[in-house]
Design a protein around this motif. Structure first.
Motif, PDB file in Angstrom:
ATOM      1  N   THR A  30       0.841  -1.187   0.000  1.00 23.48           N
ATOM      2  CA  THR A  30       0.000   0.000   0.000  1.00 23.48           C
ATOM      3  C   THR A  30       0.871   1.231   0.000  1.00 23.48           C
ATOM      4  O   THR A  30       2.088   1.151   0.152  1.00 23.48           O
ATOM      5  N   GLN A  31       0.260   2.397  -0.130  1.00 22.07           N
ATOM      6  CA  GLN A  31       1.024   3.642  -0.138  1.00 22.07           C
ATOM      7  C   GLN A  31       1.747   3.779   1.186  1.00 22.07           C
ATOM      8  O   GLN A  31       1.196   3.489   2.245  1.00 22.07           O
ATOM      9  N   GLN A  32       2.980   4.206   1.156  1.00 21.37           N
ATOM     10  CA  GLN A  32       3.814   4.302   2.340  1.00 21.37           C
ATOM     11  C   GLN A  32       3.259   5.314   3.329  1.00 21.37           C
ATOM     12  O   GLN A  32       3.250   6.501   3.073  1.00 21.37           O
ATOM     13  N   GLY A  33       2.798   4.834   4.476  1.00 25.56           N
ATOM     14  CA  GLY A  33       2.373   5.698   5.567  1.00 25.56           C
ATOM     15  C   GLY A  33       1.228   6.622   5.242  1.00 25.56           C
ATOM     16  O   GLY A  33       0.677   6.615   4.166  1.00 25.56           O
ATOM     17  N   THR A  34       0.884   7.407   6.242  1.00 25.12           N
ATOM     18  CA  THR A  34      -0.136   8.422   6.053  1.00 25.12           C
ATOM     19  C   THR A  34       0.511   9.783   6.155  1.00 25.12           C
ATOM     20  O   THR A  34       1.681   9.904   6.496  1.00 25.12           O
ATOM     21  N   GLU A  35      -0.260  10.801   5.901  1.00 25.28           N
ATOM     22  CA  GLU A  35       0.294  12.156   5.922  1.00 25.28           C
ATOM     23  C   GLU A  35       0.868  12.500   7.289  1.00 25.28           C
ATOM     24  O   GLU A  35       1.858  13.194   7.394  1.00 25.28           O
ATOM     25  N   THR A  36       0.272  11.990   8.374  1.00 21.53           N
ATOM     26  CA  THR A  36       0.728  12.357   9.704  1.00 21.53           C
ATOM     27  C   THR A  36       2.034  11.678  10.092  1.00 21.53           C
ATOM     28  O   THR A  36       2.759  12.193  10.913  1.00 21.53           O
ATOM     29  N   ASP A  37       2.350  10.513   9.528  1.00 18.03           N
ATOM     30  CA  ASP A  37       3.589   9.847   9.899  1.00 18.03           C
ATOM     31  C   ASP A  37       4.581   9.769   8.743  1.00 18.03           C
ATOM     32  O   ASP A  37       5.514   8.989   8.758  1.00 18.03           O
ATOM     33  N   ALA A  38       4.407  10.604   7.731  1.00 19.12           N
ATOM     34  CA  ALA A  38       5.297  10.607   6.567  1.00 19.12           C
ATOM     35  C   ALA A  38       6.653  11.186   6.940  1.00 19.12           C
ATOM     36  O   ALA A  38       6.757  12.063   7.789  1.00 19.12           O
ATOM     37  N   ASN A  39       7.688  10.670   6.290  1.00 18.52           N
ATOM     38  CA  ASN A  39       9.024  11.217   6.434  1.00 18.52           C
ATOM     39  C   ASN A  39       9.257  12.224   5.317  1.00 18.52           C
ATOM     40  O   ASN A  39       8.991  11.940   4.161  1.00 18.52           O
ATOM     41  N   TYR A  40       9.768  13.381   5.680  1.00 23.88           N
ATOM     42  CA  TYR A  40      10.085  14.428   4.721  1.00 23.88           C
ATOM     43  C   TYR A  40      11.591  14.622   4.713  1.00 23.88           C
ATOM     44  O   TYR A  40      12.261  14.407   5.722  1.00 23.88           O
ATOM     45  N   TYR A  41      12.106  15.034   3.564  1.00 28.24           N
ATOM     46  CA  TYR A  41      13.522  15.339   3.428  1.00 28.24           C
ATOM     47  C   TYR A  41      13.649  16.740   2.837  1.00 28.24           C
ATOM     48  O   TYR A  41      12.846  17.131   1.991  1.00 28.24           O
ATOM     49  N   VAL A  42      14.647  17.475   3.322  1.00 22.02           N
ATOM     50  CA  VAL A  42      14.855  18.861   2.896  1.00 22.02           C
ATOM     51  C   VAL A  42      16.211  18.945   2.204  1.00 22.02           C
ATOM     52  O   VAL A  42      17.223  18.516   2.757  1.00 22.02           O
ATOM     53  N   LYS A  43      16.202  19.506   0.993  1.00 25.61           N
ATOM     54  CA  LYS A  43      17.456  19.732   0.266  1.00 25.61           C
ATOM     55  C   LYS A  43      17.656  21.238   0.154  1.00 25.61           C
ATOM     56  O   LYS A  43      16.773  21.956  -0.297  1.00 25.61           O
ATOM     57  N   TYR A  44      18.814  21.685   0.603  1.00 29.45           N
ATOM     58  CA  TYR A  44      19.179  23.090   0.515  1.00 29.45           C
ATOM     59  C   TYR A  44      20.222  23.250  -0.586  1.00 29.45           C
ATOM     60  O   TYR A  44      21.112  22.420  -0.734  1.00 29.45           O
ATOM     61  N   THR A  45      20.129  24.359  -1.345  1.00 28.23           N
ATOM     62  CA  THR A  45      21.156  24.670  -2.333  1.00 28.23           C
ATOM     63  C   THR A  45      21.522  26.152  -2.226  1.00 28.23           C
ATOM     64  O   THR A  45      20.694  26.982  -1.846  1.00 28.23           O
ATOM     65  N   ALA A  46      22.766  26.456  -2.552  1.00 29.72           N
ATOM     66  CA  ALA A  46      23.235  27.843  -2.621  1.00 29.72           C
ATOM     67  C   ALA A  46      24.150  27.943  -3.832  1.00 29.72           C
ATOM     68  O   ALA A  46      25.016  27.092  -4.039  1.00 29.72           O
ATOM     69  N   LEU A  47      23.940  28.969  -4.649  1.00 29.36           N
ATOM     70  CA  LEU A  47      24.705  29.152  -5.874  1.00 29.36           C
ATOM     71  C   LEU A  47      25.210  30.589  -5.933  1.00 29.36           C
ATOM     72  O   LEU A  47      24.415  31.529  -5.888  1.00 29.36           O
ATOM     73  N   ALA A  48      26.536  30.739  -6.024  1.00 25.61           N
ATOM     74  CA  ALA A  48      27.140  32.064  -6.181  1.00 25.61           C
ATOM     75  C   ALA A  48      27.237  32.373  -7.667  1.00 25.61           C
ATOM     76  O   ALA A  48      27.515  31.496  -8.475  1.00 25.61           O
ATOM     77  N   CYS A 109      10.840  16.876  -0.176  1.00 27.59           N
ATOM     78  CA  CYS A 109      10.176  15.687  -0.720  1.00 27.59           C
ATOM     79  C   CYS A 109       9.559  14.914   0.429  1.00 27.59           C
ATOM     80  O   CYS A 109      10.003  15.010   1.576  1.00 27.59           O
ATOM     81  N   ARG A 110       8.500  14.175   0.115  1.00 27.11           N
ATOM     82  CA  ARG A 110       7.832  13.314   1.107  1.00 27.11           C
ATOM     83  C   ARG A 110       8.119  11.878   0.712  1.00 27.11           C
ATOM     84  O   ARG A 110       7.769  11.451  -0.384  1.00 27.11           O
ATOM     85  N   GLY A 111       8.777  11.143   1.611  1.00 28.27           N
ATOM     86  CA  GLY A 111       9.089   9.740   1.342  1.00 28.27           C
ATOM     87  C   GLY A 111       9.934   9.585   0.093  1.00 28.27           C
ATOM     88  O   GLY A 111      10.989  10.191  -0.046  1.00 28.27           O
ATOM     89  N   GLU A 112       9.448   8.790  -0.852  1.00 24.89           N
ATOM     90  CA  GLU A 112      10.178   8.492  -2.087  1.00 24.89           C
ATOM     91  C   GLU A 112       9.794   9.426  -3.234  1.00 24.89           C
ATOM     92  O   GLU A 112      10.249   9.246  -4.358  1.00 24.89           O
ATOM     93  N   GLU A 113       8.954  10.417  -2.966  1.00 28.06           N
ATOM     94  CA  GLU A 113       8.508  11.327  -4.015  1.00 28.06           C
ATOM     95  C   GLU A 113       9.662  12.230  -4.450  1.00 28.06           C
ATOM     96  O   GLU A 113      10.635  12.397  -3.731  1.00 28.06           O
ATOM     97  N   PRO A 114       9.564  12.850  -5.623  1.00 29.39           N
ATOM     98  CA  PRO A 114      10.636  13.741  -6.077  1.00 29.39           C
ATOM     99  C   PRO A 114      10.681  15.042  -5.270  1.00 29.39           C
ATOM    100  O   PRO A 114       9.676  15.455  -4.691  1.00 29.39           O
ATOM    101  N   PHE A 115      11.849  15.666  -5.243  1.00 27.44           N
ATOM    102  CA  PHE A 115      11.993  16.958  -4.573  1.00 27.44           C
ATOM    103  C   PHE A 115      11.271  18.038  -5.376  1.00 27.44           C
ATOM    104  O   PHE A 115      11.285  18.029  -6.600  1.00 27.44           O
TER     105      PHE A 115
END
Length: 131
Positions: A30-48, A109-115
């Motif tokens: 089934t779909q991985q988890g629910t919205e309340t227990d989903a894992n999120y990942y944060v990607k930061y970028t900086a470009l000079a 991104c949430r779980g395996e979804e794209p950023f």
């Protein structure tokens, strides 16, 4: 002809009942988890970036909010990127960079979804995870 019809009927019946099971769907099916227990990942970028005379523009320092608190990095590079997590819904992602003219971005991104880009700024940005 009658034997062929009987044989096909038997095969059709077997195929119909062999594909049915009484198993409950497992979490991996089934779909991985629910919205309340989903894992999120944060990607930061900086470009000079810079024009004539600024070819050596650099990101001198970057401060970001991580799952363990605030973190400062001194990369001294033209572009910088790093991913942190997992974090929970409601997490406030923040980035601040110093150095030459720059663009900073926050992707989530949430779980395996794209950023997906959620915030952008010229030296700082923030975004609270709310999806």
């Amino acid at each position: 002809m009658k034997k062929i019809i009987v044989l096909l009927s038997v095969l059709l019946t077997l195929l119909t009942f062999s594909s049915c099971t009484n198993e409950e769907p497992s979490p991996s099916n089934t779909q991985q988890g629910t919205e309340t227990d989903a894992n999120y990942y944060v990607k930061y970028t900086a470009l000079a970036y810079g024009g004539v005379g600024y070819e050596n523009a650099r990101i001198e320092s970057v401060t970001v909010e991580t799952e363990t608190g605030s973190k400062t990095i001194e990369p001294n590079v033209k572009s910088w990127e790093e991913t942190y997590g997992p974090v929970s819904k409601g997490f406030k992602a923040k980035i601040q960079a110093t150095g030459a003219s720059k663009t900073v971005r926050i992707y989530v991104c949430r779980g395996e979804e794209p950023f997906v880009i959620k915030a952008e700024g010229s030296s700082s940005a923030s975004y609270t995870i709310d999806f």
